[in-house]
Design a protein around this motif. Sequence first.
Motif: not given
Length: 220
Positions: A42-47, A53-55, A58-60
Motif C-alpha cells: 500500500a505504501f509503494n502504491t501510494a508513493s 501524478n502530474p497534478f 507540478f501543481l501541489m
Amino acid sequence: MAGLTSSTIGRKYAMALSAMFLLIFLILHLTTNLLSVINRDAFNTASDFMGYNPFVQFLMQPILGFAVLFHFIMGFVLEVKNNKARPIKYDSNNASANSTWMSRNMIISGAVILAFLALHFYDFWIHEINYKYVEVLAPDAERFWPELHEKFADIWRVALYVISFVLLGLHLAHGFQSSFQSIGARHPKYTPVIKAIGTWYSILIPFGFIFIAIYHFITQ
C-alpha cells in the motif's frame, strides 16, 4: 498578496493561512508514511501515485514548497519587526510569567525545523529528482519502501528525526492555536476546543513520525 504582507496584521493573517495549509499537509504526509508500517504494498502504491501524478508533482508540490518558504520567511520577518518595535527590554519584565517558553522562541524552533527540512529534502526529494530527471531511470513501483527503510538504518539520522519532531511538536503546541487567533477565531465558546485540538494535534502528529522512524530502525 501584496496587500496581505504590507502590514503587521496582514502578515500575521497570511502566515496563519500558510500555517493551516501546512497543518493539513502534515496529516496527509503522516497518513501516507504510516502505510509503510501497516502495509508495504500500500505504501509503494501510494508513493508511486504521489511520485508520478502530474497534478501532485507540478501543481501541489510547487504550492507546498512555496507555502513552506513563505511561512518561515514571514516568521523571520515578523520576528524582526517585533524586535524593532520594542528595542528596549526592561529588567523588570518577567516574560516567563506572561507567556510560555515556546511562544517566546518560535523563531528558534522554526529555524531548527527548517534545518531539518533541508535534511529531509536531501534524503528524499533530491533523491527523487536524481532518479527521475538526472539518471532518468525507469519507473519502479516497488522501490519506495526499501528506500524509506534504508534511510533509517543509521542511529544518528533517527536521532535527528526524533529531536526535530519533538521540536515540531512544541512549535505546533503554540502555532496551532495562534494561527486560529490570527484569523479572528477568538470566542469563549470555541477557544477551549481549538486549544484542546491543538494540544492533541501537537502530540499525535510528531509521535506518528517518530514512531515511523523508530520502527524502520528496529526492523532493519
